[in-house]
Design a protein around this motif. Structure first.
Motif, PDB file in Angstrom:
ATOM      1  N   SER A 229       0.822  -1.207   0.000  1.00 24.84           N
ATOM      2  CA  SER A 229       0.000   0.000   0.000  1.00 24.84           C
ATOM      3  C   SER A 229       0.854   1.254   0.000  1.00 24.84           C
ATOM      4  O   SER A 229       0.376   2.348  -0.279  1.00 24.84           O
ATOM      5  N   LYS A 230       2.138   1.106   0.342  1.00 27.15           N
ATOM      6  CA  LYS A 230       3.041   2.246   0.295  1.00 27.15           C
ATOM      7  C   LYS A 230       3.300   2.625  -1.154  1.00 27.15           C
ATOM      8  O   LYS A 230       3.586   1.787  -1.995  1.00 27.15           O
ATOM      9  N   LEU A 231       3.241   3.888  -1.422  1.00 25.47           N
ATOM     10  CA  LEU A 231       3.364   4.366  -2.795  1.00 25.47           C
ATOM     11  C   LEU A 231       4.699   3.997  -3.425  1.00 25.47           C
ATOM     12  O   LEU A 231       4.783   3.794  -4.635  1.00 25.47           O
ATOM     13  N   LYS A 232       5.747   3.893  -2.630  1.00 28.65           N
ATOM     14  CA  LYS A 232       7.062   3.598  -3.189  1.00 28.65           C
ATOM     15  C   LYS A 232       7.078   2.259  -3.914  1.00 28.65           C
ATOM     16  O   LYS A 232       7.814   2.088  -4.892  1.00 28.65           O
ATOM     17  N   ASP A 233       6.283   1.313  -3.457  1.00 29.33           N
ATOM     18  CA  ASP A 233       6.266   0.005  -4.101  1.00 29.33           C
ATOM     19  C   ASP A 233       5.565   0.046  -5.452  1.00 29.33           C
ATOM     20  O   ASP A 233       5.893  -0.720  -6.353  1.00 29.33           O
ATOM     21  N   TRP A 234       4.595   0.950  -5.596  1.00 31.10           N
ATOM     22  CA  TRP A 234       3.947   1.134  -6.893  1.00 31.10           C
ATOM     23  C   TRP A 234       4.908   1.795  -7.875  1.00 31.10           C
ATOM     24  O   TRP A 234       4.692   1.739  -9.085  1.00 31.10           O
ATOM     25  N   ILE A 235       5.920   2.423  -7.358  1.00 31.24           N
ATOM     26  CA  ILE A 235       6.930   3.056  -8.209  1.00 31.24           C
ATOM     27  C   ILE A 235       8.022   2.057  -8.573  1.00 31.24           C
ATOM     28  O   ILE A 235       8.411   1.939  -9.738  1.00 31.24           O
ATOM     29  N   PHE A 236       8.511   1.310  -7.575  1.00 30.33           N
ATOM     30  CA  PHE A 236       9.678   0.470  -7.795  1.00 30.33           C
ATOM     31  C   PHE A 236       9.421  -0.719  -8.710  1.00 30.33           C
ATOM     32  O   PHE A 236      10.277  -1.068  -9.534  1.00 30.33           O
ATOM     33  N   ILE A 237       8.262  -1.368  -8.586  1.00 26.18           N
ATOM     34  CA  ILE A 237       8.023  -2.550  -9.411  1.00 26.18           C
ATOM     35  C   ILE A 237       7.957  -2.201 -10.905  1.00 26.18           C
ATOM     36  O   ILE A 237       8.631  -2.835 -11.713  1.00 26.18           O
ATOM     37  N   PRO A 238       7.174  -1.198 -11.334  1.00 23.36           N
ATOM     38  CA  PRO A 238       7.227  -0.848 -12.758  1.00 23.36           C
ATOM     39  C   PRO A 238       8.585  -0.302 -13.183  1.00 23.36           C
ATOM     40  O   PRO A 238       9.009  -0.505 -14.328  1.00 23.36           O
ATOM     41  N   LEU A 239       9.290   0.370 -12.272  1.00 26.01           N
ATOM     42  CA  LEU A 239      10.618   0.881 -12.594  1.00 26.01           C
ATOM     43  C   LEU A 239      11.582  -0.276 -12.845  1.00 26.01           C
ATOM     44  O   LEU A 239      12.319  -0.287 -13.846  1.00 26.01           O
ATOM     45  N   ILE A 240      11.576  -1.254 -11.959  1.00 18.09           N
ATOM     46  CA  ILE A 240      12.435  -2.432 -12.124  1.00 18.09           C
ATOM     47  C   ILE A 240      12.072  -3.189 -13.387  1.00 18.09           C
ATOM     48  O   ILE A 240      12.940  -3.565 -14.190  1.00 18.09           O
ATOM     49  N   ALA A 241      10.767  -3.429 -13.580  1.00 24.49           N
ATOM     50  CA  ALA A 241      10.317  -4.189 -14.751  1.00 24.49           C
ATOM     51  C   ALA A 241      10.688  -3.489 -16.046  1.00 24.49           C
ATOM     52  O   ALA A 241      11.138  -4.129 -17.003  1.00 24.49           O
ATOM     53  N   SER A 242      10.533  -2.175 -16.103  1.00 25.21           N
ATOM     54  CA  SER A 242      10.805  -1.427 -17.324  1.00 25.21           C
ATOM     55  C   SER A 242      12.298  -1.396 -17.652  1.00 25.21           C
ATOM     56  O   SER A 242      12.695  -1.613 -18.809  1.00 25.21           O
ATOM     57  N   ILE A 243      13.122  -1.148 -16.645  1.00 24.04           N
ATOM     58  CA  ILE A 243      14.566  -1.051 -16.885  1.00 24.04           C
ATOM     59  C   ILE A 243      15.158  -2.416 -17.228  1.00 24.04           C
ATOM     60  O   ILE A 243      15.851  -2.571 -18.239  1.00 24.04           O
TER      61      ILE A 243
END
Length: 297
Positions: A229-243
Motif C-alpha cells: 500500500s506504500k506508494l514507493k512500491d507502486w513506483i519500484f516494481i514498474p521501474l524495475i520491470a521497465s529497466i
C-alpha cells in the motif's frame, strides 16, 4: 524514426486480441494461468533453439529439443504452489521430477544421434533453463504466493493475480510508450544492437510506465493490508520491470542479429514470435521476484 500509422494499427489490433487471451489466462483461475504459461514456455523454447541453430549453424535432433524443453518444464513445475494438485498429487512434488527425468533421457538419446552438436551450442541451449524455464517458474511462484491480501468488508481476500498482472502491465505500457515516444521524438539510438530503439523512447517508456502504474495505485480504492500500500512500491516494481525488461529486449535483439533474422517467429502479426513478445518479461520477472521476495514478503 518516422511514425508509421499502418504499422501502429496492425500492432494495436493484434495487441488487443493478444491482451484478451492473456487476461483470460491470467485471471480465470490458476489452471488457466498454468496452461497459458506452459504454452508460452514451449513457444519460447522452440524459437530459442531455432535461433541457436542459425547462430551455430547446427541442427539439434528432435530428441534433444524435446528433452531440453521437458527438463525446463520440469524445472518450471517445481515452482507450482500447493493449489496445483490433482487428486491429492501436487504437480511440484509428483510431476516435476518425472518430467525432467524423461527430458534427461531424451537429451541423452539426442546427443548420440547422427547430427552431433558442439559443446558450445549445447551450453548455449542449456542456458535456456535459466533464461526461459526459471523465469516462467518464478512467474508461477508469484501467482501462487500469498503476499497480497486485500480487506473487503470483514473478509481478507488473496489477490493472487496481482503481481503477475502488475509486471505484465508495466512491460506492456513501457513497450507501447517507448514505441510511440521514440517514433515521435526519438533521435539518439539506444544501442547498435537495436538501432531503431532510441534513448528518448526508452526513457519516455520507463517514465510513462512508472507514472501510469503509480497513478493507478494512488487512486485505487483497494485497501491492501500489506506494505504494498506504500506508494514507493507502486513506483519500484514498474521501474524495475521497465529497466530490466529493456535489457531483455536488447538480448533478444542480439540473438536475432547473430541469427540474421528479423523476428524470432511469426505467431503475432506486427509483433513477431513468442520471444519477440516476451523477451522483456523473461528478464523482468526474476528481477521483480527478487524485489517482492526479499522486500515485500
Amino acid at each position: 524514426m518516422a511514425f508509421n500509422w499502418k504499422t501502429f494499427q496492425t500492432r494495436t489490433l493484434t495487441a488487443v486480441v493478444f491482451a484478451a487471451v492473456m487476461l483470460t489466462g491470467l485471471l480465470w483461475n490458476h489452471w488457466s494461468f498454468l496452461i497459458l504459461f506452459s504454452v508460452i514456455h514451449f513457444g519460447c523454447w522452440w524459437e530459442y533453439l531455432a535461433l541457436l541453430e542459425k547462430i551455430h549453424h547446427q541442427r539439434f535432433h528432435p530428441y534433444l529439443k524435446m528433452g531440453m524443453m521437458a527438463i525446463g518444464y520440469g524445472l518450471m513445475l517445481r515452482f507450482c504452489g500447493p493449489v496445483y494438485a490433482i487428486g491429492g498429487y501436487q504437480l511440484a512434488g509428483n510431476l516435476a521430477l518425472p518430467v525432467s527425468a524423461a527430458g534427461f533421457a531424451l537429451v541423452v538419446l539426442g546427443i548420440f544421434q547422427k547430427n552431433q552438436v558442439s559443446v558450445l551450442s549445447f551450453g548455449a541451449a542449456a542456458l535456456g533453463w535459466l533464461y526461459i524455464s526459471l523465469s516462467w517458474g518464478l512467474m508461477l511462484y508469484l501467482r501462487a504466493s500469498d503476499f497480497v491480501l486485500e480487506q473487503v468488508g470483514e473478509k481478507i481476500i488473496d489477490r493472487v493475480w496481482f503481481y503477475p498482472v502488475l509486471v505484465i502491465a508495466a512491460i506492456w505500457i513501457n513497450d507501447t510508450m517507448a514505441y510511440i515516444v521514440g517514433s515521435l521524438i526519438g533521435k539518439r539510438p539506444l544501442s547498435p544492437i537495436s538501432p531503431k530503439k532510441t534513448w528518448e523512447g526508452t526513457i519516455g517508456g520507463i517514465i510513462l510506465s512508472v507514472a501510469a502504474i503509480t497513478l493507478f495505485g494512488y487512486f485505487s480504492s483497494s485497501s491492501y493490508q500489506h506494505s504494498f500500500s506504500k506508494l514507493k512500491d507502486w513506483i519500484f516494481i514498474p521501474l524495475i520491470a521497465s529497466i530490466i525488461g529493456t535489457l531483455g529486449d536488447l538480448l533478444e535483439s542480439k540473438l536475432k542479429r547473430l541469427a540474421d533474422v528479423k523476428d524470432s517467429g511469426h505467431f503475432m502479426p506486427g509483433h513477431g514470435g513468442f520471444l519477440d513478445r516476451f523477451d522483456s518479461l523473461l528478464f523482468a520477472v526474476p528481477a521483480v521476484w527478487i524485489y517482492v521476495y526479499f522486500f515485500l514478503r
